[in-house]
Design an enzyme around this catalytic site. Structure first.
Site, PDB file in Angstrom:
ATOM      1  N   ASP A 198     -22.002  24.688   6.833  1.00 24.15           N
ATOM      2  CA  ASP A 198     -23.119  25.744   7.325  1.00 24.15           C
ATOM      3  C   ASP A 198     -24.403  24.873   7.868  1.00 24.15           C
ATOM      4  O   ASP A 198     -24.827  25.506   8.654  1.00 24.15           O
ATOM      5  CB  ASP A 198     -23.603  26.420   5.889  1.00 24.15           C
ATOM      6  N   ASP A 215     -31.294  24.472   4.552  1.00 16.84           N
ATOM      7  CA  ASP A 215     -31.515  25.927   4.729  1.00 16.84           C
ATOM      8  C   ASP A 215     -32.820  26.163   5.289  1.00 16.84           C
ATOM      9  O   ASP A 215     -33.042  27.274   5.713  1.00 16.84           O
ATOM     10  CB  ASP A 215     -31.325  26.622   3.293  1.00 16.84           C
TER      11      ASP A 215
HETATM   12  N1  GLY Z   1     -24.924  28.904   3.436  1.00 22.24           N
HETATM   13  C1  GLY Z   1     -24.408  29.401   2.399  1.00 22.24           C
HETATM   14  C2  GLY Z   1     -23.409  30.626   2.659  1.00 22.24           C
HETATM   15  O1  GLY Z   1     -22.939  30.630   3.728  1.00 22.24           O
HETATM   16  O2  GLY Z   1     -23.024  31.120   1.668  1.00 22.24           O
END
Ligand code: GLY
Length: 367
Positions: free
Chosen positions: A149, A90
Site C-alpha cells: 500500500d 498513511d
Molecule cells: N491501506 C490499508 C488497506 O488497503 O486496507
C-alpha cells in the site's frame, strides 16, 4: 453508459451527505450491514483523507461553491497529521487526498505548505539501510516492515520534490520503489502484502500477509496498490522498469478477475465463488489502468487499459455494486480487513474515492 450522468448523480449524493454531517472532524469510513449512514472515525484514522478527497473530486466535476466549502471544512482538521512524529506511512493518503487535491484545484498556498510538511514527516520513516519507508512503526514484532500500500504514498514525495521540497524526497521515493520491486513484488509480479526486512543490514527476511488470505496468496487490493503505485513511479521517473512492474501487475490482476470484473477480496480464498468481493480493489485497479493508459505509447495498450477500466467502472455503476438509495455510500461490497473479521462486504470510503477518480478520468477521455 454515460459516465457524466453517473458523476452528476454521485455529486448530488455526496452533497446531500456532506450537508448531513455536522462535525467536520468526524470522517466517513464504512457503513454497517443494513444501515443507512456512514460510521465515522476521528482525524487520525488512516482513512480520514478520503472523504475530503471525495468532496474535492465532486467539486472538480461540479464547480459548486457549496461543495468547495465542504471540502475545505473537512480538509482543514487533517493539518495536524502533517507534523511529526510520523505515526505511519498513511500520512500520504491522509494529507495528499485532502490537502493535495485542495492545492491542485485552488492553488491555496497554505495547502502547499501542509503537503510539504507532510512529505518531510513521511520521509522520517525512511531507513537507508533497507532502502524503504517503515510503513507501520507501531508493529514492533514485524521489525522493519514495508507494505505494498505504501507505494501509493510515494506520490506525495515525488510531488514535494517538484514543488519546493528537498530533492532527497525524490531519491527516497525512487529507492523505495526499487527495493520493493525485488522483495514485496514477487518474481511473477503478484505481490506480498507485507515485506519484513532486517532494519540494520537491510536484508529482506520474508513476505507475509496482514489483510490477505495467506502469506503467499494474492490480496486483491494489494495488487491494485501495486498497479497504480508503480504507474505513478514510471510517470515521475521515466524508469521503464517501473512501467514493466505496473503492466505485469495489471496482467496478474486481469487474468484472475471473475466475469463481472470485480475481484473477490483475495484471489486465492478457497471459498470463491462464495467469498466476498472487494469493490475498492476494482476501483483502485481501474484508476491504475487509466493512469497506465496515459503513459504507454502503443495504441493497442492504450485501448486495452482504457477498455478494461471502462468495463470495471461500468460494472461498479450497476447493481449489485451501485448503492443508489441503499445508503449514503456510492458503492456497496468492499472488504477492508477479512482476517480480522471487520468491514466485510460493506461500503468503504476509499472505494468511493477511487470510483470518483475513475469516473472523472473516464469523463475527461470522452470530452
Ligand atoms: N491501506 C490499508 C488497506 O488497503 O486496507
Amino acid at each position: 453508459m454515460n459516465f457524466s450522468t453517473v458523476l452528476d448523480d454521485s455529486v448530488a449524493k455526496i452533497q446531500a451527505t456532506a450537508n448531513q454531517l455536522e462535525t467536520a472532524n468526524h470522517y466517513p469510513r464504512n457503513i454497517s450491514q443494513g444501515k443507512k449512514n456512514w460510521n465515522t472515525v476521528a482525524v487520525r484514522d488512516w482513512t480520514s483523507g478520503f472523504w475530503p478527497g471525495v468532496l474535492w473530486y465532486a467539486y472538480e466535476h461540479s464547480h459548486d461553491e457549496g461543495i468547495r466549502q465542504q471540502a475545505e471544512r473537512f480538509t482543514q482538521p487533517i493539518e495536524c497529521i502533517a507534523s511529526p512524529p510520523a505515526l505511519d506511512h498513511d500520512i500520504g493518503f491522509m494529507v495528499f487526498c485532502s490537502f493535495g487535491h485542495g492545492f491542485r484545484l485552488t492553488g491555496n498556498e497554505s495547502y502547499r505548505a501542509v503537503c510539504l510538511q507532510a512529505a518531510n514527516t513521511l520521509a522520517t520513516l525512511y531507513n537507508p539501510s533497507v532502502g524503504t519507508i517503515l510503513s507501520w512503526p507501531h508493529e514492533k514484532a514485524l521489525q522493519h516492515n514495508t507494505i505494498i500500500d505504501n507505494m501509493m504514498n510515494l506520490e506525495l514525495l515525488f510531488w514535494a520534490a517538484k514543488n519546493g521540497g528537498s530533492k532527497l524526497l525524490y531519491d527516497i521515493a525512487v529507492k523505495h520503489a526499487e527495493t520493493c520491486m525485488s522483495t514485496v513484488v514477487r518474481p511473477d509480479f503478484s505481490t506480498y502484502h507485507v515485506g519484513i526486512f532486517d532494519p540494520d543490514n537491510g536484508a529482506f527476511i520474508k513476505g507475509v500477509t496482514h489483510q490477505g488470505y495467506a502469506d503467499d496468496s494474492q490480496w486483491a487490493r494489494g495488487q491494485g496498490w501495486a498497479i497504480y503505485g508503480y504507474a505513478i513511479c514510471y510517470r515521475e521517473t521515466g524508469n521503464p522498469t517501473f512501467l514493466e512492474v505496473s503492466q505485469k501487475a495489471a496482467e496478474v490482476f486481469l487474468n484472475r478477475l471473475p466475469e463481472d470484473g470485480i475481484p473477490y477480496w483475495d484471489f486465492d480464498d478457497p471459498s470463491i465463488p462464495k467469498a466476498p468481493k472487494d469493490a475498492s480493489a476494482a476501483a483502485i485497479a481501474a484508476c491504475g489502468m487509466l493512469e497506465l493508459a496515459t503513459l504507454v505509447e502503443d495504441h493497442d495498450s492504450v485501448a486495452q487499459y482504457t477498455g478494461v477500466a471502462r468495463s470495471i467502472i461500468r460494472s461498479l455503476s450497476l447493481e449489485p455494486y451501485l448503492s443508489g438509495d441503499t445508503n449514503q455510500a456510492l458503492l456497496l461490497h468492499s472488504t477492508g480487513h477479512h482476517p480480522k473479521g471487520t468491514e466485510i462486504d460493506v461500503p468503504i470510503i476509499y472505494a468511493d474515492y477511487y470510483y470518483m477518480e475513475a469516473l472523472l478520468r473516464l469523463r475527461r477521455l470522452s470530452d
